[in-house]
Scaffold this motif. Structure first.
Motif, PDB file in Angstrom:
ATOM      1  N   ARG A   1       1.820  -9.857   7.690  1.00  7.54           N
ATOM      2  CA  ARG A   1       1.216  -9.144   6.694  1.00  7.54           C
ATOM      3  C   ARG A   1       2.684  -8.148   6.916  1.00  7.54           C
ATOM      4  O   ARG A   1       2.354  -6.990   7.399  1.00  7.54           O
ATOM      5  CB  ARG A   1       0.275  -8.850   7.061  1.00  7.54           C
TER       6      ARG A   1
ATOM      7  N   LYS B   1       0.675  -1.015   0.013  1.00 10.97           N
ATOM      8  CA  LYS B   1      -0.040   0.487   0.575  1.00 10.97           C
ATOM      9  C   LYS B   1       1.205   1.311   0.138  1.00 10.97           C
ATOM     10  O   LYS B   1       1.763   1.292   1.052  1.00 10.97           O
ATOM     11  CB  LYS B   1      -1.347   0.129   1.443  1.00 10.97           C
TER      12      LYS B   1
ATOM     13  N   SER C   1       4.684  -4.993  11.357  1.00 13.84           N
ATOM     14  CA  SER C   1       6.284  -5.346  11.006  1.00 13.84           C
ATOM     15  C   SER C   1       6.864  -5.197  12.197  1.00 13.84           C
ATOM     16  O   SER C   1       7.987  -5.272  12.641  1.00 13.84           O
ATOM     17  CB  SER C   1       6.594  -3.411  10.132  1.00 13.84           C
TER      18      SER C   1
ATOM     19  N   ARG D   1       6.314   4.988   5.862  1.00 17.45           N
ATOM     20  CA  ARG D   1       4.787   4.789   4.424  1.00 17.45           C
ATOM     21  C   ARG D   1       5.290   6.526   4.347  1.00 17.45           C
ATOM     22  O   ARG D   1       5.447   6.994   5.469  1.00 17.45           O
ATOM     23  CB  ARG D   1       3.455   4.893   4.367  1.00 17.45           C
TER      24      ARG D   1
ATOM     25  N   GLY E   1       4.444  -4.586   6.027  1.00 13.84           N
ATOM     26  CA  GLY E   1       5.043  -3.587   5.259  1.00 13.84           C
ATOM     27  C   GLY E   1       6.152  -2.991   5.853  1.00 13.84           C
ATOM     28  O   GLY E   1       6.922  -3.073   4.066  1.00 13.84           O
ATOM     29  N   THR E   2       5.921  -2.052   6.190  1.00 15.90           N
ATOM     30  CA  THR E   2       7.326  -1.706   6.928  1.00 15.90           C
ATOM     31  C   THR E   2       8.521  -1.829   6.829  1.00 15.90           C
ATOM     32  O   THR E   2       9.419  -1.279   6.203  1.00 15.90           O
ATOM     33  CB  THR E   2       7.187  -0.708   7.660  1.00 15.90           C
TER      34      THR E   2
HETATM   35  C1  LIG Z   1      -0.819  -2.225   6.587  1.00 13.76           C
HETATM   36  C2  LIG Z   1      -0.962  -3.320   7.405  1.00 13.76           C
HETATM   37  C3  LIG Z   1       0.123  -4.075   7.405  1.00 13.76           C
HETATM   38  C4  LIG Z   1       1.569  -4.005   7.444  1.00 13.76           C
HETATM   39  O1  LIG Z   1       1.949  -2.821   8.279  1.00 13.76           O
HETATM   40  P1  LIG Z   1       3.027  -2.886   8.501  1.00 13.76           P
HETATM   41  O2  LIG Z   1       2.994  -1.876   9.596  1.00 13.76           O
HETATM   42  O3  LIG Z   1       3.518  -1.444   7.608  1.00 13.76           O
HETATM   43  O4  LIG Z   1       4.135  -3.646   8.402  1.00 13.76           O
HETATM   44  C5  LIG Z   1      -0.678  -5.368   8.230  1.00 13.76           C
HETATM   45  N1  LIG Z   1      -2.820  -5.231   7.800  1.00 13.76           N
HETATM   46  C6  LIG Z   1      -3.062  -4.831   7.948  1.00 13.76           C
HETATM   47  C7  LIG Z   1      -3.906  -5.262   7.593  1.00 13.76           C
HETATM   48  C8  LIG Z   1      -2.434  -3.334   6.976  1.00 13.76           C
HETATM   49  O5  LIG Z   1      -3.240  -2.709   6.523  1.00 13.76           O
END
Ligand SMILES: *Cc1c(COP(=O)(O)O)cnc(C)c1O
Length: 223
Positions: free
Chosen positions: A211, A25, A196, A220, A213-214
């Protein structure tokens, strides 16, 4: 560290049977392709419009997992290709996913999202609401969705004992459903928890999907 060094480090650290959803995202196609080119195929998005905008420009063998609150009027746009919807939070949404999956003659894998955090803003079922869904005639008639497990987000807090407790609660819900509703169903096997900041705890508590991201793409810049 580069995006790929981050991912390589995570893949070394996280046991191989646990799948890593690279949460892309806010990140551009070029950054996603950097990860894709290492052979990674599993990506997650939490806003339907963003996924709808990005997906046509990216390879069709990407497995997209939807992980955010999904409005029923957006389901039709992602139904042709979405690999899993991890964030089923109402019977109404599941009904629409089934309907659209049927239209495209496919089976869509889903997870039930549970509310385990002490935060107002998070979506998801409690145990009673989920049982009402799973015992409903509507659910029993659905032929084009498959519920593969549960998903949840822990509270965003420094208190790691609290986070651990919330992941344990989610695992307990998973096991309860497995014993009482999905008895003998090997397809009901997924426990999606860990981001993360808390994936290490989630892994210790039995996560099968994290899951992240960071910790892959960096901070972000947009919300
Ligand atoms: C953004 C998001 C993540 C990942 O978050 P990070 O802290 O960046 O790893 C995981 N699950 C959901 C539902 C998210 O919206």
């Amino acid at each position: 560290m580069t995006i790929n060094e981050n991912l390589a480090r995570l893949k070394k650290e996280i046991p191989g049977h646990i799948r890593i959803v690279a949460v892309s995202k806010t990140h551009h196609a070029s950054e996603i392709m950097e990860v894709y080119d290492t052979g990674h195929r599993l990506f997650g998005e939490n806003r339907a419009q963003e996924l709808i905008d990005k997906q046509p420009f990216l390879p069709s063998d990407i497995q997209w997992h939807f992980i955010g609150h999904l409005q029923t009027n957006k389901v039709k746009y992602i139904a042709p290709y979405i690999s899993m919807i991890q964030s089923i939070d109402s019977l109404k949404l599941l009904t629409e996913v089934n309907k659209q999956a049927q239209k495209y003659n496919r089976m869509i894998d889903c997870l039930l999202q549970f509310y385990i955090a002490q935060e107002e803003s998070k979506f998801g079922f409690d145990r009673k609401e989920a049982l009402a869904l799973l015992n409903s005639q509507e659910y029993k008639g659905m032929k084009n969705i498959r519920i593969k497990g549960v998903m949840g987000m822990a509270t965003f807090t420094e208190n790691l004992n609290q986070v651990r407790g919330e992941f344990r609660l989610l695992r307990e819900i998973f096991q309860y459903l497995k014993s009482n509703i999905f008895t003998g169903d090997d397809e009901f096997c997924e426990l999606s928890m860990g981001m993360s900041g808390d994936y290490q705890i989630a892994v210790q508590e039995g996560s099968t999907i994290v899951r992240i991201g960071t910790a892959i793409f960096g901070e972000r810049t947009v919300a």
